[in-house]
Design an enzyme around this catalytic site. Structure first.
Site, PDB file in Angstrom:
ATOM      1  N   LYS A 120       0.891  -1.169   0.000  1.00 27.56           N
ATOM      2  CA  LYS A 120       0.000   0.000   0.000  1.00 27.56           C
ATOM      3  C   LYS A 120       0.928   1.218   0.000  1.00 27.56           C
ATOM      4  O   LYS A 120       1.427   1.643   1.027  1.00 27.56           O
ATOM      5  CB  LYS A 120      -0.886  -0.016   1.257  1.00 27.56           C
ATOM      6  CG  LYS A 120      -2.235   0.683   1.123  1.00 27.56           C
ATOM      7  CD  LYS A 120      -2.169   2.133   0.667  1.00 27.56           C
ATOM      8  CE  LYS A 120      -1.858   3.097   1.778  1.00 27.56           C
ATOM      9  NZ  LYS A 120      -1.580   4.469   1.292  1.00 27.56           N
ATOM     10  N   GLU A 126       9.114   1.570  11.346  1.00 28.99           N
ATOM     11  CA  GLU A 126      10.203   2.528  11.100  1.00 28.99           C
ATOM     12  C   GLU A 126       9.550   3.908  11.111  1.00 28.99           C
ATOM     13  O   GLU A 126       8.842   4.271  10.172  1.00 28.99           O
ATOM     14  CB  GLU A 126      10.848   2.262   9.739  1.00 28.99           C
ATOM     15  CG  GLU A 126      11.484   0.893   9.598  1.00 28.99           C
ATOM     16  CD  GLU A 126      12.724   0.712  10.443  1.00 28.99           C
ATOM     17  OE1 GLU A 126      13.256   1.710  10.977  1.00 28.99           O
ATOM     18  OE2 GLU A 126      13.162  -0.430  10.611  1.00 28.99           O
ATOM     19  N   CYS A 181      14.125  10.490   6.903  1.00 26.49           N
ATOM     20  CA  CYS A 181      13.862  10.124   8.296  1.00 26.49           C
ATOM     21  C   CYS A 181      15.106  10.294   9.157  1.00 26.49           C
ATOM     22  O   CYS A 181      15.015  10.685  10.317  1.00 26.49           O
ATOM     23  CB  CYS A 181      13.361   8.699   8.378  1.00 26.49           C
ATOM     24  SG  CYS A 181      14.472   7.531   7.588  1.00 26.49           S
ATOM     25  N   GLU A 216       9.375  16.793  14.617  1.00 26.26           N
ATOM     26  CA  GLU A 216       9.943  16.490  13.302  1.00 26.26           C
ATOM     27  C   GLU A 216       9.326  17.440  12.269  1.00 26.26           C
ATOM     28  O   GLU A 216       8.114  17.428  12.048  1.00 26.26           O
ATOM     29  CB  GLU A 216       9.622  15.033  12.936  1.00 26.26           C
ATOM     30  CG  GLU A 216      10.279  14.593  11.657  1.00 26.26           C
ATOM     31  CD  GLU A 216       9.932  13.146  11.281  1.00 26.26           C
ATOM     32  OE1 GLU A 216       8.758  12.763  11.409  1.00 26.26           O
ATOM     33  OE2 GLU A 216      10.838  12.417  10.848  1.00 26.26           O
TER      34      GLU A 216
END
Ligand SMILES: NC(=O)c1ccc[n+]([C@@H]2O[C@H](COP(=O)([O-])OP(=O)(O)OC[C@H]3O[C@@H](n4cnc5c(N)ncnc54)[C@H](O)[C@@H]3O)[C@@H](O)[C@H]2O)c1
Ligand SMILES: O=C/C=C/C=C(\O)C(=O)O
Length: 497
Positions: free
Chosen positions: A182, A257, A291, A389
């Site tokens: 997906k 993750e 990331c 973030e």
């Protein structure tokens, strides 16, 4: 040639059971070009019905030809996929840049790495997917084997889509599972291209399926499906929590993750020029949508002024441009929604009292989602811009006095994905790297990957590891077989004396 490829992008369909199909609902969503915000194409919007269909196909393939196939034959398909990716780098990379805004010089490297992901896992499986033997004197031989788990659900983000998708697909398929991918709704083009490549490689129907659609519908249905044994997810921390909640009823195996806010610590004895190169690359490559980006710079007070002056010069000179130009270093962010979110942090930085120093975006690019490379100077680690973030080309810069203080600040955050330490003192390099609470540390280096090592984060940055053997732990079920070699004693319950 690139122009032809981009002008001829077709609408994207789902790939289920070896066929490209419309969504059952007939619905589709718009895919936008981050450079212009114009529509690129329409993408079939999969939901529960399509996930059900894909799971049925994947389950049948697992029970059928793929599940029965000899390992060597299976791995030949994996090598074939790698070769086909390599053959098509020059069309996949522009598609990725067109869809995400990532500069073409960077997407070319990522596509090459995607091919390498397949090759690496084919090699790993053939050489290293082995069990252990536990002989017990001459009474037993106990041994383990690794079996594929079944139907793997892979849910991926938009920031480096092709590379991150293949980082999951390669080990999942190489170890013998079947897959439903997906992909992120903002970057469907190269996932579709991968489906075409895998189709061309001739894998049996149902082994690999792609269901495009939104997280809350297609993604959530995949997570809740009882016949999907595992979910490997890369994305935001809050989405990871939601997925774990939704997968609890069906006892999913998870790999997570998640987000990061990784520190780069530059001591006053560091190799100044190399630290500067690494620091700039680490936050501004991938448009800052990485990331493991070094989004918090801790710089020793003795070199603070000099380092910041050098950083400003870099920021002034970074080439902000069309993602399809070879010379471009920063392109537009992947989507308008994300662009607005990143810009909102520049306002927050001002409210929190930072000095916001930005490069410029050429006037001709104003219709794209461009955020100029930016430094948030004079920051404190408690500020929101140091704790949250931002996921754009924005680096928070914080001075420090000594080792103890910087370790405490580096760790005073909910994330723990990566960290970078720059010093010429080898003892201090090891000491500080080991003291930082994060899954991956680099000493005197930028984020250079080694596919054999465990990739992943601690704290709110993730659960589990990908890479090397660690992928075997996740994508296979270990089975132990206990074999009696002689007539050992068995208690005789109920036997008449
Ligand atoms: N640790 C890592 O390895 C790593 C790597 C890349 C990106 N990231 C993180 O990913 C984030 C950026 O990616 P993003 O914005 O695409 O993340 P996201 O969490 O918004 O979306 C990721 C994927 O999850 C799907 N999704 C959303 N809600 C869902 C739900 N309820 N159920 C199932 N699926 C759902 C989305 O459709 C998409 O495919 C950043 O936080 C970044 O740090 C982490
Ligand atoms: O966004 C997450 C991507 C992580 C991987 C890397 O940064 C890399 O492998 O270069």
């Amino acid at each position: 040639m690139v122009k032809d490829i981009l002008e001829n992008v077709q609408d994207v369909k789902l790939y289920i059971n070896g066929s490209f199909v419309e969504a059952t609902s007939g619905k589709a969503f718009e895919n936008l070009n981050p450079f212009t915000n114009e529509t690129i194409n329409q993408v079939a919007e999969g939901d529960t019905a399509d996930i059900d269909e894909a799971v049925r196909a994947a389950k049948a393939a697992f029970k059928g030809e793929w599940g029965q196939m000899k390992v060597k034959e299976r791995l030949a398909y994996i090598y074939k996929i790698a070769d086909l990716i390599d053959e098509h780098i020059h069309e996949i990379a522009p598609l990725e840049s067109y869809d995400t805004g990532l500069p073409i010089s960077q997407t070319k490297k990522m596509v090459a790495r995607a091919a390498q992901n397949f090759r690496f896992y084919a090699e790993m499986v053939s050489a290293r997917l082995v069990g252990d033997a536990y002989p017990v004197d001459d009474e037993f031989l106990n041994y383990t084997i690794h079996k594929p788990v079944g139907v793997a659900g892979l849910i991926t983000p938009w920031n480096a889509p092709f590379m991150l998708e293949t980082w999951k697909i390669a080990p999942a398929l190489a170890t013998g599972n079947t897959v439903i991918l997906k992909p992120a709704e903002w970057s469907p083009l190269t996932a579709n291209r991968l489906a075409e490549i895998i189709d061309q490689a001739g894998l049996p129907d149902g082994v690999f399926n792609v269901v495009h659609g939104f997280g809350e519908t297609a993604g959530a249905s995949l997570v809740a499906h009882p016949d999907v044994q595992l979910i490997s997810f890369t994305g935001e921390t809050t989405t990871g929590s939601e997925i774990m909640r939704n997968g609890a009823d069906t006892l999913k195996r998870f790999s997570m993750e998640l987000g990061g806010k990784s520190p780069i610590i530059v001591f006053d004895d560091a190799d100044f020029d190399r630290a500067l190169d690494a620091c700039t690359w680490g936050i501004f490559s991938f448009n800052g949508e990485r990331c493991t980006a070094n989004s918090r710079l801790f710089i020793h007070e003795a070199i603070y002024d000099k380092f910041v002056a050098a950083l400003k010069e870099r920021v002034d000179n970074i080439i902000v441009g069309d993602p399809l130009d070879e010379g471009t270093q920063i392109g537009p962010l992947a989507h308008k929604t994300h662009y607005n979110r990143v810009l909102s942090y520049l306002d927050i930085a001002k409210e929190e009292g930072c000095d916001v120093y930005s490069g410029t975006v050429p006037e001709s690019y104003k219709s794209g989602n461009y955020v100029a490379p930016t430094l948030l100077l004079g920051a404190d680690n408690k500020m929101r811009i140091a704790q949250e973030e931002i996921f754009g080309p924005v680096m928070t810069v914080i001075p420090f006095k000594d080792e103890e203080e910087v370790i405490e600040k580096a760790n005073d955050i909910r994330y723990g994905l990566a960290g970078y330490v720059w010093t010429k003192d080898i003892k201090r390099g090891h000491r500080v790297a080991q003291a930082v609470d994060a899954g991956m540390l680099w000493v005197n280096s930028q984020n250079v990957r080694d596919l054999r090592t465990p990739f992943g984060g601690s704290k709110h940055s993730g659960i589990g590891r990908e890479g090397g053997y660690y992928a075997f732990e996740f994508y296979t079920e270990q089975q132990v077989i206990h074999v009696a070699l002689g007539d050992h004693h068995i208690p005789q319950f109920g036997k008449k004396k």
